[in-house]
Design a protein around this motif. Sequence first.
Motif, mmCIF file in Angstrom:
data_model
loop_
_atom_site.group_PDB
_atom_site.id
_atom_site.type_symbol
_atom_site.label_atom_id
_atom_site.label_comp_id
_atom_site.label_asym_id
_atom_site.label_seq_id
_atom_site.Cartn_x
_atom_site.Cartn_y
_atom_site.Cartn_z
ATOM 1 N N GLU A 1 0.860 -1.182 0.000
ATOM 2 C CA GLU A 1 0.000 0.000 0.000
ATOM 3 C C GLU A 1 0.897 1.233 0.000
ATOM 4 O OE1 GLU A 1 -3.197 -0.036 2.773
ATOM 5 O OE2 GLU A 1 -4.102 -1.721 1.703
ATOM 6 N N VAL A 2 0.905 1.949 -1.119
ATOM 7 C CA VAL A 2 1.726 3.155 -1.222
ATOM 8 C C VAL A 2 0.810 4.362 -1.423
ATOM 9 C CG1 VAL A 2 3.779 1.941 -2.031
ATOM 10 C CG2 VAL A 2 2.104 2.740 -3.703
ATOM 11 N N ASP A 3 1.379 5.556 -1.399
ATOM 12 C CA ASP A 3 0.546 6.772 -1.422
ATOM 13 C C ASP A 3 -0.277 6.915 -2.688
ATOM 14 O OD1 ASP A 3 1.523 7.396 1.049
ATOM 15 O OD2 ASP A 3 3.075 8.753 0.316
ATOM 16 N N GLU A 4 0.234 6.373 -3.803
ATOM 17 C CA GLU A 4 -0.484 6.546 -5.073
ATOM 18 C C GLU A 4 -1.479 5.420 -5.311
ATOM 19 O OE1 GLU A 4 2.988 5.997 -5.118
ATOM 20 O OE2 GLU A 4 3.412 8.104 -4.739
ATOM 21 N N GLY A 5 -1.417 4.356 -4.529
ATOM 22 C CA GLY A 5 -2.312 3.218 -4.746
ATOM 23 C C GLY A 5 -1.643 1.937 -4.293
ATOM 24 N N SER B 1 4.626 -4.207 -10.807
ATOM 25 C CA SER B 1 3.595 -3.337 -11.385
ATOM 26 C C SER B 1 3.121 -2.315 -10.356
ATOM 27 C CB SER B 1 2.399 -4.164 -11.842
ATOM 28 O OG SER B 1 1.828 -4.825 -10.729
ATOM 29 N N LYS B 2 2.428 -1.306 -10.854
ATOM 30 C CA LYS B 2 1.869 -0.298 -9.961
ATOM 31 C C LYS B 2 0.477 0.066 -10.461
ATOM 32 C CE LYS B 2 3.615 3.688 -7.489
ATOM 33 N NZ LYS B 2 4.855 4.377 -7.187
ATOM 34 N N GLU B 3 -0.462 0.086 -9.519
ATOM 35 C CA GLU B 3 -1.823 0.519 -9.868
ATOM 36 C C GLU B 3 -2.028 1.876 -9.220
ATOM 37 O OE1 GLU B 3 -5.145 -2.041 -8.591
ATOM 38 O OE2 GLU B 3 -3.695 -3.671 -8.802
ATOM 39 N N GLU B 4 -2.040 2.918 -10.031
ATOM 40 C CA GLU B 4 -2.228 4.254 -9.465
ATOM 41 C C GLU B 4 -3.642 4.721 -9.721
ATOM 42 O OE1 GLU B 4 0.724 7.311 -10.022
ATOM 43 O OE2 GLU B 4 2.146 5.818 -10.739
ATOM 44 N N VAL C 1 -13.653 2.615 -1.851
ATOM 45 C CA VAL C 1 -12.589 3.326 -2.562
ATOM 46 C C VAL C 1 -11.247 2.658 -2.268
ATOM 47 C CG1 VAL C 1 -13.565 5.667 -2.743
ATOM 48 C CG2 VAL C 1 -12.454 4.944 -0.613
ATOM 49 N N GLY C 2 -10.193 3.101 -2.977
ATOM 50 C CA GLY C 2 -8.866 2.490 -2.837
ATOM 51 C C GLY C 2 -8.147 2.926 -1.574
ATOM 52 N N ASN C 3 -7.079 2.185 -1.235
ATOM 53 C CA ASN C 3 -6.337 2.440 -0.004
ATOM 54 C C ASN C 3 -5.701 3.829 0.039
ATOM 55 O OD1 ASN C 3 -4.480 1.006 -2.051
ATOM 56 N ND2 ASN C 3 -3.058 1.960 -0.654
ATOM 57 N N ASP C 4 -5.445 4.396 -1.145
ATOM 58 C CA ASP C 4 -4.767 5.702 -1.176
ATOM 59 C C ASP C 4 -5.685 6.836 -0.714
ATOM 60 O OD1 ASP C 4 -5.771 4.528 -3.615
ATOM 61 O OD2 ASP C 4 -5.274 6.402 -4.638
ATOM 62 N N PHE C 5 -6.951 6.537 -0.457
ATOM 63 C CA PHE C 5 -7.875 7.561 0.028
ATOM 64 C C PHE C 5 -7.935 7.602 1.556
ATOM 65 C CE2 PHE C 5 -9.286 6.711 -4.240
ATOM 66 C CZ PHE C 5 -9.736 7.934 -4.716
ATOM 67 N N GLN C 6 -7.335 6.625 2.209
ATOM 68 C CA GLN C 6 -7.521 6.500 3.659
ATOM 69 C C GLN C 6 -6.837 7.608 4.461
ATOM 70 O OE1 GLN C 6 -6.959 2.565 5.410
ATOM 71 N NE2 GLN C 6 -5.966 3.561 7.152
ATOM 72 N N VAL C 7 -7.600 8.188 5.349
ATOM 73 C CA VAL C 7 -7.093 9.227 6.246
ATOM 74 C C VAL C 7 -6.969 8.619 7.644
ATOM 75 C CG1 VAL C 7 -7.696 11.433 7.356
ATOM 76 C CG2 VAL C 7 -8.127 11.101 4.906
#
Lengths: 249, 316
Positions: free
Chosen positions: A158-162, B179-182, B235-241
């Motif tokens: 889990e990174v900042d961009e996704g 890979s990266k999913e942005e 939503v995706g993990n990158d939204f978590q506050v």
Amino acid sequence: MKIIVAVKRVIDYNVQVRVKADGTGVETENVKMSMNPPDENAVEEALRIKESNKANEVIVLSIGDEKCQETIRTALAMGADRGIHIKVDKAIEPLGVAKIIKKIAEKESPELILMGKQAIDDDCNQTGQMLSALLGWSQGAFVSKIEFVDQSINVTREVDEGLETLNLKLPSVVTCDLRLNEPRYASLPNIMKAKKKQIDQINLEELNLDINPRIEQINVSEPPKRKKGIIVADVAELVQKLKNEAKVI
Amino acid sequence: MILVIAEHNNEKLKSFTLNTVEAASKINEEIHILIAGNNSENVCNEASSIKKVKKVLHAKSSIYENHLCENLTPLIVNLAKNYSHIISPATAFGKNLMPRVAALLDVSQISDIIEVESEDTFIRPIYAGNAIAKVKSNDIKKVITIRPTSFEPTSSSGGSAIIEDIGETEDLKLSNFVSKEESKSERPELGTARIVVSGGRGLQSSENFKLITDLADKLNAAVGASRAAVDAGYVGNDFQVGQTGKVVVPELYIAIGISGAIQHLAGMKESKVIVAINKDDEAPIFNVADYGLKADLFEAIPALKEELAKLNIIKK
Ligand SMILES: Cc1cc2nc3c(=O)[nH]c(=O)nc-3n(C[C@H](O)[C@H](O)[C@H](O)COP(=O)(O)OP(=O)(O)OC[C@H]3O[C@@H](n4cnc5c(N)ncnc54)[C@H](O)[C@@H]3O)c2cc1C
Ligand SMILES: Nc1ncnc2c1ncn2[C@@H]1O[C@H](COP(=O)(O)O)[C@@H](O)[C@H]1O
């Protein structure tokens, strides 16, 4: 293969912690303690790997005072095979923890070390990364998925961009996010069985390590309190306040 | 001298690098910045024009392209002898990398500082921000991650630092990028947005979560979420506050259908103005809200849009 899981005993995440009046730390007397939450995910993942026949032993390790044995016992009741308790009575920093686990790893030769991504007391988020560096192993930090591929693992981080996926050579240190899995509850028979499982206790002195703290805690204070807000009657009042009073829209 | 480890994507500097330079300047003015990347010349030029940067160190190699921490660590450890402090943002990038650097230098890292008291004394939150610790490092070298939202971004222009190419280290071949999913969106970034609209489990489904994203888009706001909303797949993990997600300090934070667990508050309670919309009187989020609205969100959100449109604050 062997898996070592490092578990920390911390103030339970439901407890509202209180800062001590003398500024030396937070109140820990008569406060409920538990396994650091993501460490439970690390234990669960190790058990699942073993259940899929990719590992044959899960060792749980904890560093701290005598009470850490309870935390180890919890992991044994979930299904881990044996425990190692390194008895340390003073505060210890992530660097010291990493040095201790490295010693144990050199003795036990695991192929995978699983830990939590962050301890919810010190919020350091360091120990797994430090351990991986000291061992010269690959690192998967903040992981929400682990897959075995031949002699290596793919981890989704889990990174900042996704999300990012890396392929890691084994042996490896992986730190777990809460989303990695759903930790199981220990069943009553397993709790009974866990009482007979072995926990080896090691005294810090036997390891011959310098783990003296490098960081002095000068004081601990309460965070600033927010001014008490108001309850608005309806949406119209809310918008009016945001526009004319707070001036943020 | 201080070495700042820049975060970038080989094309552009990540904005929190500017906050990191600002934090560094509170310790010492002699600031160098490391750009380790591949085809990262543009990033170097950007870094060179930051007024407070005295020198840009450029390590270019395909082995640094994906910021694999195993390969970056020896590079930084080699450079460390010239510096008293090594600093990076407490983002996923910095949190992943810096403890490795600290361990190999045999120093304790000071994580996620929110204030600099002096060159060796710092303030950092512990226990999800329920306590604030003042700590002094007795190590010869300080390895630090800074909480970007606690420092202003420094000016990105006005400088013309020299760019020095430095050699690469060997590929340790311990890990490979797969890979990266942005999440791609036109919205402002969560970490730096002026307004954040966040949704929680109260939204009940990813379909309903569109109420949040739609309101955010109309307000030109970023979208946030509680861990429960992310766990449920809205939503995706990158939204978590929160404590284990991102920390945000917007001018306006609107929490909708979020109970306000301490782990969530850890990521947003420094926001300038907090609005909470929740149907439960007892929800702890109301304890930190400047304006609380006790209402069913499925009625409140449409009504809110209606009202904002009426006053021409948003288009319908
Ligand atoms: C180690 C650890 C780390 C964590 N880190 C984080 C973190 O970083 N961020 C985070 O957010 N959480 C984190 N959590 C989880 C946290 O403890 C809470 O479980 C989580 O924040 C709850 O999310 P929620 O408020 O959306 O859900 P809930 O607590 O279920 O609250 C939902 C709220 O919605 C309201 N609601 C329901 N329906 C409606 C409606 N129709 N109209 C209006 N209101 C409605 C309810 O009254 C309720 O208050 C962490 C937990 C642990 C153990
Ligand atoms: N005293 C300890 N005993 C066992 N494991 C620990 C200890 N301290 C930290 N850890 C492990 O390191 C992880 C990260 O801790 P930290 O770096 O302190 O945030 C935890 O989730 C544990 O898995």
